[in-house]
Design a protein around this motif. Structure first.
Motif, PDB file in Angstrom:
ATOM      1  N   ASN A 185       8.615  -1.426  42.710  1.00 15.34           N
ATOM      2  CA  ASN A 185       8.990  -0.992  44.029  1.00 15.34           C
ATOM      3  C   ASN A 185      10.396  -1.885  44.000  1.00 15.34           C
ATOM      4  OD1 ASN A 185       8.768  -3.633  45.724  1.00 15.34           O
ATOM      5  ND2 ASN A 185       6.542  -3.412  44.696  1.00 15.34           N
ATOM      6  N   PRO A 186      11.164  -1.677  45.079  1.00 11.11           N
ATOM      7  CA  PRO A 186      12.605  -2.209  45.225  1.00 11.11           C
ATOM      8  C   PRO A 186      12.607  -4.075  45.152  1.00 11.11           C
ATOM      9  CG  PRO A 186      12.517  -0.326  46.426  1.00 11.11           C
ATOM     10  CD  PRO A 186      11.347  -0.630  46.034  1.00 11.11           C
ATOM     11  N   VAL A 187      11.426  -4.313  46.038  1.00  8.99           N
ATOM     12  CA  VAL A 187      11.274  -5.895  46.175  1.00  8.99           C
ATOM     13  C   VAL A 187      10.882  -6.448  44.726  1.00  8.99           C
ATOM     14  CG1 VAL A 187      10.011  -7.679  47.215  1.00  8.99           C
ATOM     15  CG2 VAL A 187      10.735  -5.714  48.623  1.00  8.99           C
ATOM     16  N   HIS A 190      13.932  -6.420  42.520  1.00  6.98           N
ATOM     17  CA  HIS A 190      14.661  -7.422  42.963  1.00  6.98           C
ATOM     18  C   HIS A 190      14.126  -8.723  42.306  1.00  6.98           C
ATOM     19  CE1 HIS A 190      17.713  -9.877  45.534  1.00  6.98           C
ATOM     20  NE2 HIS A 190      16.415 -10.649  45.474  1.00  6.98           N
ATOM     21  N   ASP A 211      10.172   8.003  37.893  1.00  5.56           N
ATOM     22  CA  ASP A 211       9.847   8.301  39.259  1.00  5.56           C
ATOM     23  C   ASP A 211       8.544   8.899  39.755  1.00  5.56           C
ATOM     24  OD1 ASP A 211      11.442   8.566  41.721  1.00  5.56           O
ATOM     25  OD2 ASP A 211      11.640  10.669  41.580  1.00  5.56           O
ATOM     26  N   ARG A 213       6.188   7.597  41.567  1.00  5.61           N
ATOM     27  CA  ARG A 213       6.146   7.417  42.884  1.00  5.61           C
ATOM     28  C   ARG A 213       7.249   7.859  43.837  1.00  5.61           C
ATOM     29  NH1 ARG A 213       2.890   5.573  39.493  1.00  5.61           N
ATOM     30  NH2 ARG A 213       0.636   5.394  39.779  1.00  5.61           N
ATOM     31  N   MET A 215      10.191   6.368  43.746  1.00  5.15           N
ATOM     32  CA  MET A 215      10.917   5.170  44.181  1.00  5.15           C
ATOM     33  C   MET A 215      12.134   4.603  43.041  1.00  5.15           C
ATOM     34  SD  MET A 215       8.065   2.470  45.591  1.00  5.15           S
ATOM     35  CE  MET A 215       6.762   2.575  44.179  1.00  5.15           C
ATOM     36  N   LEU A 217      15.127   5.993  42.417  1.00  3.66           N
ATOM     37  CA  LEU A 217      16.631   5.863  43.070  1.00  3.66           C
ATOM     38  C   LEU A 217      16.343   4.563  43.850  1.00  3.66           C
ATOM     39  CD1 LEU A 217      17.826   9.396  43.594  1.00  3.66           C
ATOM     40  CD2 LEU A 217      18.071   7.980  41.774  1.00  3.66           C
ATOM     41  N   ALA A 218      15.544   4.319  44.905  1.00  2.00           N
ATOM     42  CA  ALA A 218      15.584   3.055  45.528  1.00  2.00           C
ATOM     43  C   ALA A 218      15.538   1.955  44.635  1.00  2.00           C
ATOM     44  CB  ALA A 218      14.443   3.039  46.434  1.00  2.00           C
ATOM     45  N   LEU A 221      19.082   1.191  43.424  1.00  2.00           N
ATOM     46  CA  LEU A 221      19.985   0.744  44.362  1.00  2.00           C
ATOM     47  C   LEU A 221      19.629  -0.695  44.349  1.00  2.00           C
ATOM     48  CD1 LEU A 221      21.767   0.445  46.761  1.00  2.00           C
ATOM     49  CD2 LEU A 221      19.611   1.116  48.309  1.00  2.00           C
ATOM     50  N   ALA A 222      18.333  -1.347  44.118  1.00  2.00           N
ATOM     51  CA  ALA A 222      18.040  -2.607  44.152  1.00  2.00           C
ATOM     52  C   ALA A 222      18.672  -3.361  42.847  1.00  2.00           C
ATOM     53  CB  ALA A 222      16.487  -2.809  44.236  1.00  2.00           C
ATOM     54  N   GLN A 225      22.532  -3.754  43.295  1.00  2.00           N
ATOM     55  CA  GLN A 225      22.832  -4.665  43.990  1.00  2.00           C
ATOM     56  C   GLN A 225      22.939  -5.999  43.473  1.00  2.00           C
ATOM     57  OE1 GLN A 225      20.217  -3.823  47.431  1.00  2.00           O
ATOM     58  NE2 GLN A 225      21.730  -2.748  48.654  1.00  2.00           N
TER      59      GLN A 225
END
Lengths: 300, 300
Positions: A185-187, A190, A211, A213, A215, A217-218, A221-222, A225
């Motif tokens: 997941n993004p968190v 990160h 992909d 689940r 997530m 592309l999210a 993004l993370a 960033q």
């Protein structure tokens, strides 16, 4: 949204990571057409096959033919996965530009996938890296199950870092960080990547999201960033299908390229050319590829 | 990844926005079972139907029956869409908790969808808002095509802001910002929402993403990072199907809840209970719902 990279590199792994999960054996001619179309899409990197023993992945038993019969462009790197010295021999014979090696961050996935402990895998890979380097080839490493393991669940960042350390110390040029079962997941992305950036140069790290689940592309993004600039994708989401059990679910290159382009991040890849390559494989498989962009193309 | 909200509110719009895009007419009993299961999942808000004329949306012709026959929980708000005074009359008769009104940011989409210009829509909605408020109901507004219009393409932020201003000045309690055709990307979401936050309190704004191009969860992340705390979803991605032409593709509530929960953001929603509601509708439709979580549930 500041500090996103202006340019990213997309590495196409569909002909290997995608196809190895397709049950239907695909004709050599279709694979060649697809790879040639991918070559003409602006991609700078294509992993075209795997030199594993055909017993393990019948789909890729034509590895040498694929490598020899495609039209190679000077501005594209043609890579292939290699599990051991026997595979490397075939890969060198087929004049592959870059060799990929792979192992898992988690002991039990490594054992199940490679049939060796992590400790016993290192010397096998070291021999491959040394020989590939001696033959003038660059080497890419894959580390699987970084964000979770199907057998062990959570994988500690310490464990991940220890395998990454060892792979870089072997002399690999780039390491692809794999969310093999699509649980990141993004968190988490990160957090894990922030730790990695402290120890390694992010220009030598790539992200390999699945992909499963939704997530991917999210997670992309993370990673963007944090300044990460290299992402793996599989054409059309090849190898993953919402209606097939056990689908691997690589993030679709076309969905990735589309999002990045809309975000103003340059990939150098032409989406319409990618989709033509997807249509080539769709026409052989006679089933829709799962990506959103392929879906939209079918509606046209 | 700091400054993410600790708690978010998920608003379930599947029984309205999802079902209105399903061609197969679903039995009332199944709708009631589904909504009752949704009520028991921890969701605090469900948009259960629309009081539009049945001529326009035959699927929702049972709006009054749905509203009257479901089991209502005190901790759940049951809302319904209302296009005009006639619809409001039926909604009040059915004792709906909250009324939703809708219009588009772009002139041509509003014209096509509502059959009125934007200017001519305002007084119709004002009358509905006034009467709903006079009846003690709260009102939610939807603004469509905020990130792009199927007829006009780009929609200017000025145009969006002008419609938002007008809707808030009517007295609505919350405004749901719609990416109706699923074209928004995370950078655009960041930019548009940053502008909105300057003028409006984000606690009165919700995000309504469609996943047509796979970016809904990435867009959700971009919105979370700006402190937005309310997100619409449609159970199982109901109303959108990768194999149906013209699918609307609401983001799936279950995929949204799953990602948020993995990120440590609390939704109060129990994923397994959501999936039971999805299975209820799947069993009637006899086709798979498109969300990743429903797909994973089918593999179990």
């Amino acid at each position: 949204m500041n500090n996103l990279p202006q340019d990213v590199v997309i590495k196409e792994v569909g002909p290997r990571d995608g196809l190895q999960n397709e049950k239907t054996l695909i004709d050599l001619d279709y694979k060649i057409d697809m790879i040639n179309q991918l070559s003409n899409s602006g991609l700078s990197y294509i992993e075209i096959t795997s030199f594993v023993h055909p017993k393990w992945i019948p789909q890729l038993q034509d590895a040498v033919d694929v490598a020899k019969k495609i039209d190679r462009r000077d501005d594209v790197t043609y890579a292939a996965l290699v599990p051991n010295m026997k595979g490397l021999e075939r890969a060198l014979e087929a004049d592959i530009d870059e060799v990929s090696i792979f192992m898992s961050a988690s002991e039990s996935h490594n054992q199940n996938n490679i049939n060796k402990s992590i400790a016993d895998t290192y010397p096998v890979l070291q021999e491959v890296v040394d020989e590939a380097k001696a033959s003038g080839k660059s080497v890419r490493g894959y580390i699987s199950t970084v964000f979770g393991c199907p057998y062990e669940g959570d994988v500690s960042v310490d464990q991940v870092m220890s395998v990454c350390d060892r792979l870089f110390s072997m002399g690999i040029d780039e390491l692809s960080i794999g969310d093999t079962i699509g649980v990141a997941n993004p968190v988490q992305v990160h957090n894990v990547l922030s730790t990695m950036k402290e120890r390694f140069d992010e220009n030598h790290l790539a992200l390999h999201f699945h992909d499963t689940r939704g997530m991917a592309l999210a997670n992309t993004l993370a990673a963007l960033q944090l300044g990460f600039k290299t992402f793996d994708g599989s054409l059309g989401g090849l190898g993953g299908c919402p209606y097939a059990k056990g689908a691997s679910g690589n993030v679709a290159t076309d969905d990735l390229v589309h999002m990045l382009s809309k975000m103003g991040v340059n990939t150098g890849v032409q989406l319409d050319e990618l989709l033509k390559a997807g249509q080539t494989i769709e026409s052989f498989l006679d089933k829709p590829l799962p990506s959103k962009q392929m879906e939209l193309a079918r509606r046209m």
